[in-house]
Scaffold this active site. Sequence first.
Site, mmCIF file in Angstrom:
data_model
loop_
_atom_site.group_PDB
_atom_site.id
_atom_site.type_symbol
_atom_site.label_atom_id
_atom_site.label_comp_id
_atom_site.label_asym_id
_atom_site.label_seq_id
_atom_site.Cartn_x
_atom_site.Cartn_y
_atom_site.Cartn_z
ATOM 1 N N PRO A 737 44.141 35.372 41.102
ATOM 2 C CA PRO A 737 43.108 36.123 41.833
ATOM 3 C C PRO A 737 41.955 36.522 40.917
ATOM 4 C CG PRO A 737 45.302 36.949 42.380
ATOM 5 C CD PRO A 737 45.475 35.995 41.237
ATOM 6 N N VAL A 738 40.759 36.529 41.482
ATOM 7 C CA VAL A 738 39.565 36.856 40.691
ATOM 8 C C VAL A 738 39.668 38.254 40.101
ATOM 9 C CG1 VAL A 738 37.072 37.195 40.785
ATOM 10 C CG2 VAL A 738 38.123 35.291 42.038
ATOM 11 N N CYS A 739 40.185 39.203 40.888
ATOM 12 C CA CYS A 739 40.276 40.581 40.383
ATOM 13 C C CYS A 739 41.230 40.670 39.192
ATOM 14 C CB CYS A 739 40.716 41.526 41.494
ATOM 15 S SG CYS A 739 42.330 41.141 42.197
ATOM 16 N N THR A 740 42.287 39.840 39.207
ATOM 17 C CA THR A 740 43.220 39.823 38.077
ATOM 18 C C THR A 740 42.533 39.277 36.837
ATOM 19 O OG1 THR A 740 45.106 39.511 39.562
ATOM 20 C CG2 THR A 740 45.425 38.917 37.250
ATOM 21 N N ASN A 743 39.575 42.031 35.810
ATOM 22 C CA ASN A 743 39.865 43.406 35.409
ATOM 23 C C ASN A 743 41.325 43.729 35.117
ATOM 24 O OD1 ASN A 743 37.158 44.344 35.671
ATOM 25 N ND2 ASN A 743 37.421 44.428 37.893
#
Length: 1218
Positions: A737-740, A743
Amino acid sequence: MIQSIPFCHALLFVIIALSSPTTQASSHHHSPFYHHHALKSRTRSSLASKNLPSNSFLPSKYSSLRGGGDVKAREEQDDEERYSRQVYTLGSRAHSLVRKSTIIVDGPPRSGLVYESIKNLALSGVGKIVLLENDMGSDNGGLVDEYYFDQHMDDLGAVYRHGALRECFPDRHDEGEVDDTELMAEYIRRINPNVKVRIIKRSEFLETFKSSDKIVDEEETVELVGTNPVLLCVDRPLSTQILLNEACRMIGSDFSERLSMSCIPFVSIETAGVYGKVFCDFGDEFQVVDEDGETPKTTLLHSVERTDREDDKEVVIKCIEGERHDVSKGDVIAFQVKNGSLDETSEILDTIECMVTYVKNPTCFHVKFCSAKDNHESIEGSELEDIMDCINNKVNGFSRVKVPKAIPFLSLEKALAAQDDPSENLFAASDLEKSFDLIRRSAIMASFATLESVTKAQSALPNLSDEHDFVDAVMASTSCDDNKQLKSIVSSFARCAKAKFTPLQAIFGALGAQEVLKAASGLYNPIKQFLLYDCDEVLIHSKPSTIESDDSHTSGMKYILGKSLLKKLSSQKIFVVGSGAIGCELLKNLAAMNVGTRKKKGGCIILTDMDTIEKSNLSRQLLFRDADVGKFKSMAAQEAIQRLNPKVHIVVHTSKVGDQTKETYFDDKFWSEGVDVVLNALDNVDARLFIDSQCVANKKPLVDAGTLGAKGNVQVVVPCQSESYASSTDPPEPTIPVCTLKNFPYEISHTIQWARDLFDGLFNRRPNQVNEYRQQISSLQPSELAKSLFNKLGEDAAMDMANELAEDCVSFDPTDNDFPEKLKSFSLSWACKLAQSLFYDAFHALLKQHPIDSLDDEGVPFWSGSRRPPTPLKYLDDSPNPEEMRINESIVDFVRCASRLRIETYLSDSLIKDEKYMSQFHLSLEDAKAALRAFVSQDETHSNDSNSFQRLMTEKIKMAKTKSSSIQNGLNSIEFEKDDDSNGHVAFVTAASNLRALAYDITPVDAMETRRVAGRIVPAMITTTALVSALSCVELVKLIQGAELKLYRNAFVNLALPFFAFTSPLPAETVQGLHGLTFTIWDKISIQETEKQSLNGGITLRQLLRRIKKKAQVGDEKVEISNVSYGPYMLYANFLHENDDEVLDASLQSLVEDAVGSDDMDDEDMDRGESRTEAQMEEEVKALKRRRFIDFTVIVEDPETGEEGELPPVRFVKWGKS
């Protein structure tokens, strides 16, 4: 090419694996980048064995921009490049042992099985190969050895010898001019120049170990066998095998201490016709360090808690939500300690052992803590509470610990005596159908045992005329009753025993070499102790030749399969797709099988591969040498095959098969007429699916093979009978995932992918961005361009681009004498700023947005589960703290790597390749440190400019405009290249990834692991490759025979376990249509365009619909056409076009061309973003005009009930192109 295994085909491996036990800072300076918190130490995990350099994440070989380093470093780099894919399979420890091993080989010097085995060993990089020459007389079995092998019946040996002679001694045309063993030795050196070769007499070897107490000459013996020896016995009679095995067990006690082993591991392999046998004896107590070679999964820990029972000594381990462990009862686990706690916490954890006692579910299990000392006492009470508190506060996760195990072996003589004792469990399964057939096992073992006595009695291997005598001899030697099945197997054995079956030799060459590597490394479970494999199903349709061995035209394949089948095999047009690892093995086997040698009858091998040869290919791809690096694989392969067998007619191409928009050799005519069988040697699923679709469309047989480290698979697709490759599809690869990535990373793969994306953004996308907008920057007013970017990209993206353009457009004169120093200074300053932005500012902003004690929307602590708060990293010069020093050195490495690549973006490729010119840009560690010291000492102010967005952006573009005038030829964009260490690409990704990992309490890894993840490298080794290629050739023979579906075998293998499963292909699935109509993927409705229709502009849609309705009608049941589609393009729908004469009377060809040319796709395809450029659409239209036929998807409906059903694909064949 590197191959990979489809998930659905590897599912069986998962089942097997699951069933086995594996399962706040003060600020002394103005810049916040100057200090860092006392960063937490490296963690304990499964990766702990991959020790990073203590002084730096950057190897010393990167001492300059390109090249550099001493000779030894370059040799090590050459070794790493050559064996990189194998190291990813074996691991550094096992590979190092393989490189130091000495393999003693005893076998007929003209044996194809000997050549095949030493080829695999040489490519694997063993340290030394010692070839034993048989100099023993009849009293010691020496003459039996000679009779036991018939060189005229060994096609593989003849091909290897011919190729070796042509390559090693091109000026000698008479085989008698070169000694057989000397030729083999020289060939080994050509395959791998790093492998040492020695030839000695067998008697000398036996004399060395004649006494069990005293050796002849210890120094000479060590020189002979090294310190890590293994003996491989090939194609020798049983008496010779026993003789050599006993010699390996008789090494003296003094020498045994030097070897650190009680005996020399012994492996024997032999084949007779389509039957083969492996035997292993690794001593009374052989240590297996790692049973499967798989890296244990690191699972994130939620908590350690007490059980419900107060007096219970066990505790409960719980995983965080969404995590699943891979532990089983009896496993030992180790904990991954958070950074900063290594010294204190590890002292506690190193004194205990944590064993799994009960697995409750995939997220929870019980463990028991014991003392790691000899007494292994259980830990309880307050000591247990302290350990639990330590783990809950200081540990992030856990993983299984692989515990070495001892395996006892019997000598060959004892194993033969105990072979019928089920308690000894001496046979490894190789075929789930055949291996557990005790009658078959007895028949084959007895046949191999009898083969020597019969050969010795008649001074020759048995012929067809000796079949009955051989059967009688076997029956007399066994205690079995007059069993019909046993007699049938022995009879088959006798009919083909004197000949060698090329694919089977390749199979046992792979198995034998793999067992040798296991003995040398202690990696993987060895075969314990016999393994039998046969492919006697190929004999069902064969008519064995009656030609005697003294006939000059006799060959092993002809003797086994018969003259007519061999002619048919030689006349086939075989399409080999890919000439990488599997492709090379296939081609070698095909050359030995005489495929493509009857050119006048159409026989040929068609080969295509668009890749070029790299150094890393040389450890797995037999046909290539060091001098071939850089050449097209298909071209080099053609040259090598011509050396092996000049009679083979091979046509090579360097074009991509799957690109139908370009006019290539692989058109409709090729697929319908130019190929008989397709052998896949591909490395990606998309290409496989395309080849599979062409085979189904044209009813061509296909054999597909793939490997993944020690695992391999083979699938055979039989036209009109079996399912196809695409019938079972793989799930999509898991994505991060992009958020993983952005950040919340919690695995090293997350930080590596982030660093890989960073590389592409900084050194590829941004230079291309400057080149794209350079003209607009110079020609447009800054405010005008700012407005244009804002309208096109939006506020945030437009501002980011403006900042990047201002930063990347530099102003200095390349002709200036100070240019190198100015560019170095500029790049170092840029890299320092980048490091602060990435590893301090970004983390600081994230923690400001989500403070450590903050809660999420559900009231749960925000920083919990897989979310780890980052530690902002800062540079602190001359710190005495070891952890601070480590962070400093990592930041220095990052700055140095980033600066080096930044410099290259402002230079041309020609200048970058000029080592003398590039020496001006040398960046030392001190240069990076000085730049960091200067950067952190600056009095930086960070003002919140209240000017409008438009004004800020305009100012940035104005800065870019001012500087861009000096960029005359654009910037140099850099493509990530994983296999060239000198380019610094992997070094940058490693430095960036490890810095981010340190900030997030993730264990850093070395450049080797970073290269694997960032480069998406598939682990590979020659033994697995050779095995699946050989199995493919067995299935090829069956395809040429036209065998029944039940006789084919799909293969699933894991050489590490070892595990072998052979299953018959599934029949093609039957699809139910309207009115009882049934069809499979192989069925089609063919509509042939008439000459009259062609002359009148082509068949119309109305005419097509009429003919489809007629062919689709079942009895009196009528159907109506609901819709007609070509791929994603809808051409006809009855609710839209039923009365549309313009569409109905249009030519079918024009309708398809209009649809493709207008990009009028279905909404679903548009949603996937599958739009194309005008140029692409034009190419597709041109390709349509070249096609011989077009396949349509047609849906029909019952006019009375409205029920819909699909028809088989409707093929429209153009006039004159059938």
